[in-house]
Design an enzyme around this catalytic site. Structure first.
Site, PDB file in Angstrom:
ATOM      1  N   SER A   1      35.237  33.236  44.038  1.00  0.00           N
ATOM      2  CA  SER A   1      36.368  33.579  44.901  1.00  0.00           C
ATOM      3  C   SER A   1      36.133  34.850  45.713  1.00  0.00           C
ATOM      4  O   SER A   1      36.777  35.068  46.737  1.00  0.00           O
ATOM      5  CB  SER A   1      37.648  33.730  44.070  1.00  0.00           C
ATOM      6  OG  SER A   1      37.460  34.653  43.008  1.00  0.00           O
TER       7      SER A   1
ATOM      8  N   ASP B   1      45.725  42.232  40.056  1.00  0.00           N
ATOM      9  CA  ASP B   1      44.442  41.738  40.548  1.00  0.00           C
ATOM     10  C   ASP B   1      43.656  42.935  41.066  1.00  0.00           C
ATOM     11  O   ASP B   1      43.877  43.409  42.179  1.00  0.00           O
ATOM     12  CB  ASP B   1      44.658  40.713  41.669  1.00  0.00           C
ATOM     13  CG  ASP B   1      43.334  40.165  42.215  1.00  0.00           C
ATOM     14  OD1 ASP B   1      42.262  40.637  41.787  1.00  0.00           O
ATOM     15  OD2 ASP B   1      43.387  39.272  43.079  1.00  0.00           O
TER      16      ASP B   1
ATOM     17  N   HIS C   1      39.751  41.206  43.413  1.00  0.00           N
ATOM     18  CA  HIS C   1      39.673  40.795  44.807  1.00  0.00           C
ATOM     19  C   HIS C   1      40.149  41.929  45.721  1.00  0.00           C
ATOM     20  O   HIS C   1      40.531  43.006  45.241  1.00  0.00           O
ATOM     21  CB  HIS C   1      40.508  39.531  45.029  1.00  0.00           C
ATOM     22  CG  HIS C   1      40.064  38.386  44.171  1.00  0.00           C
ATOM     23  ND1 HIS C   1      40.613  38.109  42.931  1.00  0.00           N
ATOM     24  CD2 HIS C   1      39.097  37.457  44.366  1.00  0.00           C
ATOM     25  CE1 HIS C   1      40.012  37.058  42.406  1.00  0.00           C
ATOM     26  NE2 HIS C   1      39.078  36.637  43.251  1.00  0.00           N
TER      27      HIS C   1
END
Length: 405
Positions: free
Chosen positions: A133, A376, A379
């Protein structure tokens, strides 16, 4: 012919002679074999002009983040392709300080990202981001940057929104994200019909999701690591040779580093052994650090900083540097083998650069509806410091293109 023209000029008026010479010269120019097309000349000029701003001896990856109050090249409103979970402002992030920094190498200045230059260089080419990702995160950043020059057209997306293909018709440029958590072939283990999150990794077989597309790719950007941080079982052929992060009786834990090394080794070997491939320009994007503080992702850890940290706070942190070292060693080995095959391998070395940017993650502003309350810190927000990955990628491509002209 030259002698006959001279004789005609000697016996005719100056006006008549001039007319004859003009006609002959025009015919010569229009029919002379062209050694470079208008497109090639334009592209070469663009690359050369921008390349002059960056010395080839300048290390792009050693430097510092300095304040930059200019507006971002895109916003979460102007770019309509930002994934839901990376659109930090949409999910309520208020501070914008993290947007106002730019990367400054020690020995040079790098131009701001130019979508016009990028698309001019890659015209007629295909670029693929291969990995997890975070590879998709970089592709999404590039998609937003390039959309300031041309609106891309989505031509493919898989059911899980992981692998996708975009086209820029005016430039005949194709941009792809090829999902591959491990680069090698992997099968998730099941227990009572339910997925376990653990995988069987076949270290001697690359993932066909990306390898089958190699013959069509001109630029391949590889990145992977995050999915290795869990229990997996390692195979060679049909033989189980060990595991990583496991505590299984009578089974050898070969370690995280072993599995990562073998995965990148297999991937780069596949490129160098691909008989039907073009001369691929392969880029390894090094490990992107996470920035959990006061706990891990599932024990209350977060990332709430709003400004970069100093390099002194980054060097030697955790296992980041060991993972980077493994990746660099494998790309260097692949470079030696690929040199005689026309393949070029380069390192997009962002580990230190991004280690200084704990402020650029979504944190609690990532829209993780399936993980409510979890931060998160892996990312990166769009727009955000991840955009520098593509700014550096452009400089690397310019250097490669310039060296071929």
């Amino acid at each position: 012919m030259e002698r006959s023209l001279i004789n005609m000029c000697n016996s005719a008026s100056v006006l008549f002679c001039t007319a004859i010479l003009t006609i002959v010269f025009t015919f010569y120019i229009l029919n002379y074999p062209r050694t470079i097309t208008v497109q090639e000349y334009s592209q070469t000029n663009i690359v050369t002009r921008h390349y002059e701003n960056v010395s080839r001896s300048c290390n792009l990856f050693k430097g510092q983040w300095i304040p930059d109050m200019r507006d971002t090249l895109y916003t979460n409103f102007s770019c309509t392709t930002i994934p839901y979970r990376r659109n930090c402002f949409f999910h309520g992030r208020k501070d914008e300080d993290f947007l106002h920094w730019r990367w400054k190498p020690e020995q040079c200045e790098i131009p701001r990202f130019s979508s016009k230059t990028f698309l001019s260089i890659v015209q007629g080419k295909t670029m693929a981001f291969v990995g997890d990702s975070l590879a998709r995160n970089q592709m999404d950043s590039l998609l937003c940057l390039l959309s300031t020059e041309e609106t891309p057209k989505e031509v493919y997306k898989d059911a899980e929104d992981r692998s996708m293909t975009w086209e820029f018709p005016k430039h005949n440029f194709t941009l792809m994200a090829l999902w591959s958590q491990f680069l090698v072939s992997a099968t998730e283990t099941m227990f009572n019909g339910s997925a376990t999150g653990s995988f069987d990794l076949h270290l001697d077989k690359v993932d066909r999701n990306w390898s089958e597309k190699l013959p069509f790719i001109d630029y391949a950007i590889f990145s992977d690591v995050q999915w290795f941080f869990r229990q997996h079982y390692l195979y060679e052929g049909s033989n189980l040779i060990g595991c990583i992060l496991c505590q299984v009786p009578n089974m050898t834990d070969l370690g995280l580093n072993f599995a990562i090394k073998r995965a990148f080794q297999a991937a780069f070997k596949q490129i160098n052994e691909c008989k039907s491939c073009k001369n691929i320009f392969t880029v390894l994007r090094t490990f992107s650090p996470s920035h959990f503080e006061n706990g891990t992702w599932n024990t209350g850890g977060g990332c709430n900083r709003t400004q970069p940290v100093k390099i002194e706070d980054v060097i030697g942190r955790d296992s980041n540097w060991e993972l980077r070292k493994i990746q660099v060693e494998e790309i260097e080995t692949a470079t030696e083998k690929g040199e005689y095959l026309g393949n070029r391998f380069e390192i997009l070395d962002i580990t230190e650069i991004m280690g200084m940017r704990p402020d650029g993650h979504p944190g609690l502003y990532g829209g993780n509806t399936w993980m409510t309350g979890y931060s998160d810190c892996i990312h990166w927000c769009l727009p955000g410091p991840i955009d520098v990955w593509n700014e550096l990628l452009l400089e690397m491509i310019k250097r490669q293109t310039y060296s071929l002209n």
